[in-house]
Enzyme design. Structure first.
Site, PDB file in Angstrom:
ATOM      1  CB  CYS A  27      -6.463  -0.790   4.758  1.00 43.96           C
ATOM      2  SG  CYS A  27      -4.718  -1.280   4.874  1.00 43.96           S
ATOM      3  CD  GLU A  31      -2.216   4.240   2.934  1.00 41.82           C
ATOM      4  OE1 GLU A  31      -3.416   4.520   3.045  1.00 41.82           O
ATOM      5  OE2 GLU A  31      -1.810   3.330   2.180  1.00 41.82           O
ATOM      6  CG  HIS A  53      -2.030  -1.009   1.083  1.00 40.17           C
ATOM      7  ND1 HIS A  53      -3.074  -1.071   1.973  1.00 40.17           N
ATOM      8  CD2 HIS A  53      -2.259  -1.988   0.170  1.00 40.17           C
ATOM      9  CE1 HIS A  53      -3.901  -2.037   1.612  1.00 40.17           C
ATOM     10  NE2 HIS A  53      -3.420  -2.618   0.518  1.00 40.17           N
ATOM     11  CB  CYS A  71      -2.090   1.440   5.967  1.00 39.07           C
ATOM     12  SG  CYS A  71      -1.527   0.648   4.450  1.00 39.07           S
TER      13      CYS A  71
END
Length: 148
Positions: free
Chosen positions: A106, A80, A78, A109
């Site tokens: 999410c 992040e 991801h 993260c």
């Protein structure tokens, strides 16, 4: 001349970062900012030296995995996560920083954001992950949706 607010400025940069994404489902960008200075950026896609989903297909699509579920069943990292990893790789302190994301983080993260000491999240689009919202609230992280 009207100058953009700092949040708009950094969210606009996030949108540009997202254009580097190699995800077939959703292009996500993230930047970490402290004292009005951009420290790192990240976008979602396969780890370095691995084939991109555009080349080998989307594992999540092939297995009909709904958005917001089973994050571990994906080739990609991801945005992040990549921004936090870039800080670690280059010795950049991010404690107390703000993370700007094109999408709400999410739960996976969010846990990384909490442990990294990031104090504020600014995002443009929501994400269907109630646990993430609950974790953000419990951790006392300021979280702002910057319009869609």
């Amino acid at each position: 001349m009207t100058r953009p607010s700092w949040d708009k400025y950094f969210m606009d940069i996030c949108q540009v970062v997202a254009t580097r994404s190699t995800c077939m489902r959703r292009q996500v960008g993230a930047i970490i900012v402290k004292d009005k200075r951009m420290l790192t950026s990240g976008y979602n896609g396969a780890p370095r030296a691995l084939a991109h989903c555009a080349e080998v297909g989307c594992l999540r699509e092939a297995n009909h995995i709904p958005s917001g579920q089973r994050h571990e069943l994906c080739r990609g990292m991801h945005a992040e996560q990549n921004a936090i990893i870039q800080a670690a790789l280059h010795g950049v302190a991010i404690e107390g920083a703000t993370v700007y994301c094109t999408h709400q983080p999410c739960s996976a993260c969010t846990k990384m954001i909490i442990n990294a000491g990031i104090k504020r999240i600014v995002y443009r689009e929501g994400y269907p992950d109630k646990l993430a919202a609950d974790l953000i609230m419990e951790a006392g992280i300021e979280c702002d949706c910057f319009g869609q």
